[in-house]
Design a protein around this motif. Structure first.
Motif, PDB file in Angstrom:
ATOM      1  N   UNK A 138       0.835  -1.208   0.000  1.00  0.00           N
ATOM      2  CA  UNK A 138       0.000   0.000   0.000  1.00  0.00           C
ATOM      3  C   UNK A 138       0.863   1.248   0.000  1.00  0.00           C
ATOM      4  N   UNK A 139       1.870   1.250   0.882  1.00  0.00           N
ATOM      5  CA  UNK A 139       2.749   2.425   0.967  1.00  0.00           C
ATOM      6  C   UNK A 139       3.433   2.640  -0.381  1.00  0.00           C
ATOM      7  N   UNK A 140       3.861   1.549  -1.002  1.00  0.00           N
ATOM      8  CA  UNK A 140       4.557   1.667  -2.287  1.00  0.00           C
ATOM      9  C   UNK A 140       3.628   2.231  -3.350  1.00  0.00           C
ATOM     10  N   UNK A 141       2.363   1.757  -3.359  1.00  0.00           N
ATOM     11  CA  UNK A 141       1.427   2.216  -4.391  1.00  0.00           C
ATOM     12  C   UNK A 141       1.046   3.677  -4.167  1.00  0.00           C
ATOM     13  N   UNK A 142       0.876   4.061  -2.888  1.00  0.00           N
ATOM     14  CA  UNK A 142       0.432   5.434  -2.613  1.00  0.00           C
ATOM     15  C   UNK A 142       1.559   6.438  -2.788  1.00  0.00           C
ATOM     16  N   UNK A 143       2.794   6.000  -2.558  1.00  0.00           N
ATOM     17  CA  UNK A 143       3.947   6.887  -2.764  1.00  0.00           C
ATOM     18  C   UNK A 143       4.749   6.360  -3.935  1.00  0.00           C
ATOM     19  N   UNK A 144       4.058   6.258  -5.061  1.00  0.00           N
ATOM     20  CA  UNK A 144       4.662   5.656  -6.245  1.00  0.00           C
ATOM     21  C   UNK A 144       5.912   6.423  -6.670  1.00  0.00           C
ATOM     22  N   UNK A 145       6.947   5.668  -7.058  1.00  0.00           N
ATOM     23  CA  UNK A 145       8.225   6.237  -7.505  1.00  0.00           C
ATOM     24  C   UNK A 145       8.930   7.065  -6.437  1.00  0.00           C
ATOM     25  N   UNK A 146       8.614   6.821  -5.172  1.00  0.00           N
ATOM     26  CA  UNK A 146       9.353   7.485  -4.102  1.00  0.00           C
ATOM     27  C   UNK A 146      10.326   6.458  -3.519  1.00  0.00           C
TER      28      UNK A 146
END
Lengths: 309, 320
Positions: free
Chosen positions: A118-126
């Motif tokens: 979830x964190x990866x999808x919501x902060x995509x390319x971070x």
């Protein structure tokens, strides 16, 4: 819905029967028998007597029906490699460590993986996304026995915090469970990320924003609910798959679980145990798929059988 | 003070091959209760302009800049997340092009209208549901209760677009953005939906921005037309003037290419060439490569947007 479930249960019975026939035939198609080993050779006369006493001299179909009749009465025969107990007794002794190991591994790994995804999808390319992807890739590509070895090196040998192996005290469980959690965590993280990203690009998410809903409500109510659809079909069966234990983790940490019996029952031609193990796994997967179909139907109004409900 | 006031809005999307300039200096103002049509071909920047005003584009990649972008007195360029949420749906609502994909498939229509109402006003669920039923009745849905309990996949496109309009109106917005609201619908339904939007606009006294590439839609629903091309505004004028006396060569070419405007059988008139590449737009006036009356200065310099009268303005070197 009830009719649908009854239909599914009938198809489970069919699956169960087909699997049992195929496994039984394949098992006996492998050359050799339980008393053909070279370690302790027995004479042909003794072998014949042993086979007769276990019913192994009878035609295959007789053996099959005898065994399945027993199965219907919860009698899975006697494991040849441990004749002092019944197969059920062996399972009830060896399964709990595997169940704890697999269950705890998934229960810890899955939520962590979902949060990470979830964190990866919501902060995509971070950096969070890159870290999660790296983590997930490593978790899936490094074999679990290498992870186990690394954990033993660091926490048992260098830091000397935890025992390197064994299953006696609960603190000995920590390392194997950690090693075990890596795969579900990595898998769930990847699935969650791609499922979330897939939903986030849907036009209805823009509409939800245009309506003035808070971002939190959009993510937690709408996006997660939609992302859960493809996820449940993968997660429940995977949960079951892990509950039967891991041969590698159990071997690395010398856990007296079920994993080793999957191998030894084949190499030792331990027919009763082999059938029992495979029938058990089959049944658990059938139930898992049934449950995931029901959950999927409850979450997804489009496939609710019988239209509106 | 106009309800919506945009000055020199630019929207760009940096990409590997270069920067896509979707909107290149658009100024637009809409008074309370006014209905404005934004017309242009695909890629002219009309939808992106609307999305940018409500800050619905993903930023990054989108980059939005403007000298001014105010909606009902709120500076949308610097608005906080909470201010944006409060404006969206409440001050400005939006109706989208494809109603089939505009609703969350796993919740009922009722749930989605009720949550919109309750996001902006403190009312109970049952009150909100009652209002939702009234709204559905207002958009000429015969069985509001049944529709409230339906999931999106159970309804037709026309039905969903009506529900979408009801949802957009649920918080009595001061302005409605309708982004090609009839493009995805059957021709027979299109006229009904347009009439509905027009009636509701008058009834609610709200502003309307009708984004479309269909000049027929514009003729039926709006007071004033803004013609966009290549991310710029070419001309703005009252709807009657646009059809009767288009000033800008692009608008003239558009009118000439409308089928059935002149009597008798004849080949459809087309504008030669293709729309400009947004990542490498032509210098000067974006229309000059296709313009029949272009001069040397058209390629050299962007013409200023000049008023011809109190109600008309255009950006063309050939106009006074």
């Amino acid at each position: 819905m009830i009719r649908y479930i009854l239909g599914r249960i009938a198809s489970i019975a069919l699956t169960f029967t087909v699997v049992s026939v195929i496994v039984f035939l394949m098992m006996h198609a492998v050359p050799g028998g339980p008393f053909d080993g070279n370690d302790m050779p027995v004479s042909d006369a003794v072998k014949a007597k042993l086979n007769a006493s276990l019913g192994l001299d009878q035609p295959l179909y007789v053996q099959y029906f005898k065994y399945m009749w027993g199965v219907l009465h919860f009698d899975f025969g006697i494991p040849f490699q441990s004749p002092g107990e019944t197969t059920l007794q062996l399972l009830s002794r060896a399964w709990p460590p595997s169940l704890i190991l697999g269950g705890a591994g998934v229960l810890i790994g899955a939520p962590l993986g979902i949060l990470l995804g979830m964190a990866a999808a919501l902060r995509r390319n971070s950096w969070i996304d890159y870290l999660a992807s790296a983590f997930a890739t490593l978790g899936l590509t490094i074999p679990v026995f290498v992870i186990s070895m690394g954990l033993i090196m660091v926490f048992a040998v260098w830091l000397n915090w935890l025992p390197a192996s064994g299953w006696g005290k609960p603190h000995a469980w920590i390392l194997p469970i950690t090693a075990y959690a890596a795969i579900p965590m990595a898998t769930y993280a990847r699935y969650t990320r791609s499922a979330m990203l897939d939903v986030l690009t849907k036009p209805f998410v823009t509409v939800l924003r245009a309506k003035g809903l808070s971002e939190r409500r959009i993510i937690f109510q709408h996006v997660l609910r939609n992302a859960a659809l493809p996820m449940v079909t993968v997660f429940l069966p995977m949960f079951i798959g892990t509950a039967t234990g891991s041969i590698f983790v159990e071997a690395m940490f010398r856990v007296p679980g079920l994993g080793a019996y999957f191998v030894s029952s084949i190499t030792l031609r331990d027919y009763s145990l082999e059938m029992a193990l495979i029938l058990m796994v089959t049944m658990m997967f059938c139930i898992a798929y049934l449950l995931s179909d029901i959950v999927y139907a409850l979450l997804n109004p489009r496939i609710r059988v019988g239209g509106r409900s | 003070m106009p309800l919506l006031d945009i000055e020199n809005l630019t929207v760009s999307f940096p990409q590997h091959e270069g920067v896509v300039q979707a909107v290149r200096g658009v100024s637009l103002s809409v008074a309370a209760g006014e209905s404005v049509g934004i017309v242009g071909e695909s890629g002219s920047g009309k939808s992106v302009t609307c999305m940018a005003v409500l800050r619905l584009l993903r930023e990054p990649p989108a980059r939005i800049a403007a000298d001014k972008m105010e909606l009902a007195g709120v500076n949308m360029l610097t608005a906080s997340r909470a201010q944006l949420s409060a404006s969206r749906g409440r001050v400005a609502a939006m109706v989208f092009q494809d109603p089939m994909t505009a609703f969350d498939p796993v919740f009922t229509i009722g749930h989605q209208i009720v949550e919109t109402i309750r996001a902006h006003r403190k009312v109970s669920k049952s009150e909100a549901r009652g209002e939702a039923a009234n709204l559905l009745a207002r958009v000429e849905i015969k069985t509001p209760e049944a529709i409230l309990n339906s999931y999106p996949h159970q309804l037709s496109g026309g039905m969903l677009q009506r529900a979408m309009i009801a949802m957009a109106l649920s918080c009595r917005p001061q302005i409605l953005f309708a982004d090609e609201p009839t493009t995805a619908l059957d021709v027979t339904i299109q006229a009904q939906i347009l009439q509905l939007i027009k009636d509701l606009q008058a009834e609610f006294g709200m502003g309307l921005i009708m984004v479309t590439h269909d000049l027929g839609v514009v003729a039926e629903t709006v007071d004033r037309v803004v013609v966009m091309y290549g991310g710029r505004v070419m001309e703005t004028a009252p709807v009657q003037d646009i059809f009767d006396a288009p000033a800008h060569p692009y608008t003239q070419a558009l009118m000439a290419s409308m089928p059935g405007r002149s009597a008798g059988k004849q080949r459809l008139v087309e504008i030669p060439g293709a729309s400009p590449n947004p990542s490498n737009p032509p210098s000067g006036c974006p229309f000059h490569p296709r313009c029949a009356v272009a001069e040397a200065r058209c390629a050299a310099q962007v013409p200023a947007f000049k008023s011809q009268s109190a109600t008309r303005a255009a950006a063309c070197w050939r106009l006074p």
